[in-house]
Write a protein that holds these residues in place. Sequence first.
Motif, short mmCIF file in Angstrom:
data_model
loop_
_atom_site.label_atom_id
_atom_site.label_comp_id
_atom_site.label_asym_id
_atom_site.label_seq_id
_atom_site.Cartn_x
_atom_site.Cartn_y
_atom_site.Cartn_z
N SER A 39 -16.35 3.96 16.54
CA SER A 39 -14.96 3.52 16.48
C SER A 39 -14.49 3.18 15.08
O SER A 39 -13.30 3.05 14.84
CB SER A 39 -14.77 2.29 17.39
N GLY A 40 -15.43 3.03 14.14
CA GLY A 40 -15.04 2.61 12.80
C GLY A 40 -14.18 3.61 12.07
O GLY A 40 -13.38 3.24 11.20
N THR A 41 -14.30 4.90 12.39
CA THR A 41 -13.51 5.93 11.71
C THR A 41 -12.19 6.21 12.40
O THR A 41 -11.38 7.00 11.89
CB THR A 41 -14.33 7.23 11.62
N THR A 42 -11.95 5.63 13.57
CA THR A 42 -10.71 5.88 14.31
C THR A 42 -9.58 5.08 13.69
O THR A 42 -9.71 3.89 13.42
CB THR A 42 -10.89 5.50 15.79
N GLN A 43 -8.42 5.74 13.49
CA GLN A 43 -7.27 5.09 12.85
C GLN A 43 -5.99 5.42 13.61
O GLN A 43 -5.89 6.49 14.25
CB GLN A 43 -7.12 5.56 11.40
N VAL A 44 -5.03 4.49 13.55
CA VAL A 44 -3.72 4.74 14.15
C VAL A 44 -3.06 5.91 13.42
O VAL A 44 -3.07 5.97 12.18
CB VAL A 44 -2.84 3.49 14.08
N GLY A 45 -2.48 6.83 14.17
CA GLY A 45 -1.87 8.01 13.59
C GLY A 45 -2.80 9.22 13.57
O GLY A 45 -2.36 10.33 13.25
N GLN A 46 -4.07 9.00 13.88
CA GLN A 46 -5.04 10.10 13.88
C GLN A 46 -4.71 11.10 14.98
O GLN A 46 -4.32 10.74 16.08
CB GLN A 46 -6.44 9.51 14.09
N ARG B 28 -1.71 11.88 19.66
CA ARG B 28 -1.73 11.05 18.46
C ARG B 28 -2.12 9.62 18.85
O ARG B 28 -1.65 9.09 19.86
CB ARG B 28 -0.34 11.04 17.81
N VAL B 29 -3.00 9.02 18.07
CA VAL B 29 -3.44 7.64 18.33
C VAL B 29 -2.28 6.69 17.99
O VAL B 29 -1.79 6.68 16.87
CB VAL B 29 -4.68 7.27 17.51
N VAL B 30 -1.86 5.91 18.98
CA VAL B 30 -0.75 4.98 18.76
C VAL B 30 -1.21 3.53 18.68
O VAL B 30 -0.50 2.68 18.14
CB VAL B 30 0.32 5.13 19.86
N SER B 31 -2.39 3.23 19.21
CA SER B 31 -2.89 1.86 19.11
C SER B 31 -4.39 1.82 19.39
O SER B 31 -4.91 2.64 20.15
CB SER B 31 -2.16 0.91 20.08
N ILE B 32 -5.05 0.88 18.74
CA ILE B 32 -6.47 0.61 18.97
C ILE B 32 -6.55 -0.85 19.42
O ILE B 32 -6.23 -1.75 18.64
CB ILE B 32 -7.30 0.83 17.69
N LEU B 33 -6.91 -1.08 20.66
CA LEU B 33 -6.90 -2.44 21.20
C LEU B 33 -7.91 -3.31 20.46
O LEU B 33 -9.00 -2.85 20.10
CB LEU B 33 -7.19 -2.42 22.70
N PRO B 34 -7.55 -4.57 20.21
CA PRO B 34 -8.38 -5.43 19.34
C PRO B 34 -9.60 -6.04 19.99
O PRO B 34 -10.27 -6.86 19.38
CB PRO B 34 -7.39 -6.53 18.93
N ALA C 192 -13.28 -5.26 22.19
CA ALA C 192 -14.26 -4.29 22.70
C ALA C 192 -14.76 -4.74 24.07
O ALA C 192 -14.82 -5.93 24.38
CB ALA C 192 -15.42 -4.14 21.74
N ASN C 193 -15.13 -3.77 24.88
CA ASN C 193 -15.69 -4.06 26.19
C ASN C 193 -17.13 -4.54 26.01
O ASN C 193 -17.97 -3.84 25.44
CB ASN C 193 -15.66 -2.80 27.07
N LYS C 194 -17.44 -5.74 26.49
CA LYS C 194 -18.75 -6.34 26.26
C LYS C 194 -19.85 -5.64 27.04
O LYS C 194 -21.01 -5.65 26.64
CB LYS C 194 -18.72 -7.82 26.65
N GLU C 195 -19.51 -5.04 28.17
CA GLU C 195 -20.53 -4.40 29.00
C GLU C 195 -20.83 -2.98 28.54
O GLU C 195 -22.00 -2.60 28.41
CB GLU C 195 -20.07 -4.40 30.47
N SER C 196 -19.79 -2.19 28.31
CA SER C 196 -20.01 -0.80 27.91
C SER C 196 -20.08 -0.60 26.41
O SER C 196 -20.41 0.48 25.94
CB SER C 196 -18.88 0.08 28.48
N ARG C 197 -19.77 -1.65 25.62
CA ARG C 197 -19.76 -1.58 24.15
C ARG C 197 -18.87 -0.43 23.68
O ARG C 197 -19.28 0.42 22.90
CB ARG C 197 -21.18 -1.42 23.59
N THR C 198 -17.65 -0.40 24.19
CA THR C 198 -16.68 0.61 23.80
C THR C 198 -15.38 -0.06 23.37
O THR C 198 -15.10 -1.21 23.73
CB THR C 198 -16.39 1.59 24.95
N VAL C 199 -14.59 0.67 22.61
CA VAL C 199 -13.28 0.21 22.14
C VAL C 199 -12.21 1.07 22.79
O VAL C 199 -12.32 2.31 22.78
CB VAL C 199 -13.18 0.30 20.60
N ARG C 200 -11.18 0.45 23.35
CA ARG C 200 -10.10 1.19 24.01
C ARG C 200 -9.11 1.71 22.98
O ARG C 200 -8.60 0.96 22.15
CB ARG C 200 -9.40 0.30 25.03
N VAL C 201 -8.85 2.99 23.07
CA VAL C 201 -7.93 3.66 22.15
C VAL C 201 -6.85 4.34 22.97
O VAL C 201 -7.14 5.04 23.95
CB VAL C 201 -8.66 4.70 21.28
N ARG C 202 -5.57 4.12 22.59
CA ARG C 202 -4.45 4.73 23.31
C ARG C 202 -3.87 5.85 22.48
O ARG C 202 -3.57 5.68 21.29
CB ARG C 202 -3.38 3.69 23.60
#
Length: 494
Positions: free
Chosen positions: A261-268, A285-291, A293-303
Amino acid sequence: MNTKKIIAGLTLLAAGIAIGYGASQWRSSHSTGDTQGPGASETPDRKVLYWYDPMQPTQKFAKPGKSPFMDMQLQPKYADEGGQADNGVTVSGQTIQSLGLRTAPVERGRFAASVDVVGTVQLNDRDVSIVQARSGGFVERVYARAPGDVIAAGAPLVDLLLPEWIGAQREFLAVRALKDETLLAAARQRLQLLGMPATVIDQVERSGDVQGRYTVTAPQGGLIAELMVRQGMTVSAGMSLARINGLSTVWLEAAVPEAQSGTTQVGQSAEVRLAAFAGETWRARVVSILPEANKESRTVRVRLEVPNPGQRLKAGMTGQVSLQGRELEALLVPSEAVIRTGRRAVVYVVDAPGKFHPVEVQLGAEVDDKLAILGGLTAGQQVVASAQFLIDSEASLKGILPAAAAASAAGGAASAATVPAAFSVTGVIQNVSPTEMTLAHEAVPGLKWPAMTMAFKLADPKLAQGRKPEQKVRFTFEQRGDDYVITRIEEVSR
């Protein structure tokens, strides 16, 4: 007589066989003992490079003796022993051929790191309209609408009878008859404050007729997400009648692994492939990266926002999302050339035909079957691309560390030598002399030693006075060069 002679001859023959067998066994046992004895390997013409503890092969000592780590003798390392060249491993050509060992060059190239994840189509919550009653009144008619219906902009939803509008419009018409522009402006403003649209005010002023009924229409086209009004209801000013979700664009929500998730950016930008439309590719197009992370799946939600012409995309659909990263330049090696231990990543560099040494590397993104190397290698080097696990096993047995790890260990040793640390533990004396004391001591967490028996040097012969075997003591020691030296000791009552 002949019988006696035959029996005597057979007896002598059996005795000869027994004596010969015993002699051969004696010679065999003594020959084996000589080859395996401690003196056999220490022939005078063999040069000893250093001494080491087999359980801690990275620690080297200049002279023989007992290991400071375990209750065992140090082993010699001879100059003519194969398998190690400097900080590397030597493998014969025959072994290389039998293993099918392959090498690959370290190349500089350009790549665009992409992240492939699964996404789910959702309604765009930023494209929502809430329809409300502008004034208190009654519901006279509800048009044939239901939640889930898709309507166009301006489509009628409900007819309302608004008594407050009727009284205010009559006052407005009465003031208009007075032809006082100031009073007329004030009356018109009152109609606006009651929520009356400008089109209705103009119609009342132009026709002179009171408009008590008002048809509420959809401010935008889309999906009726909620419909909160029914025929015959009484509504108040500001009451919500319907919620409409626009469909011109939709969201695609993806769960990106935390490590990527570190390389994901808004506008990508991203490419989307949906199971419902095989062979088609949708641009997103990426419009938001939720602040969070999911503690169980260790993922970041990206819209991501996806255009939806023809309203073909439906909420709940799933698709494959490929997040396109910007193009970068880096050193590339085959993914199979990297050994990941969990604590570090290691590759084996070719020094010469049959000679290899381990190097700790810093890894970047992985693209197809290539790994980006951020540090540790230079372009043009050759690395082992297959059978490196066997070479790594040999290196581990020889106590060979990767370049970066060896430097770290050397730095730590130098620091410890500069500022010797003192450790205090409890132990039981096993043997004592004016210069040395052997103790069975408890674990030393500061040195990561388990409980064991080992010999310590004495800083002063007076420390041995009054000490005897089986005596329980508490002692303080520190490292001086290759020796561990007791500087203080006192008896402990059992």
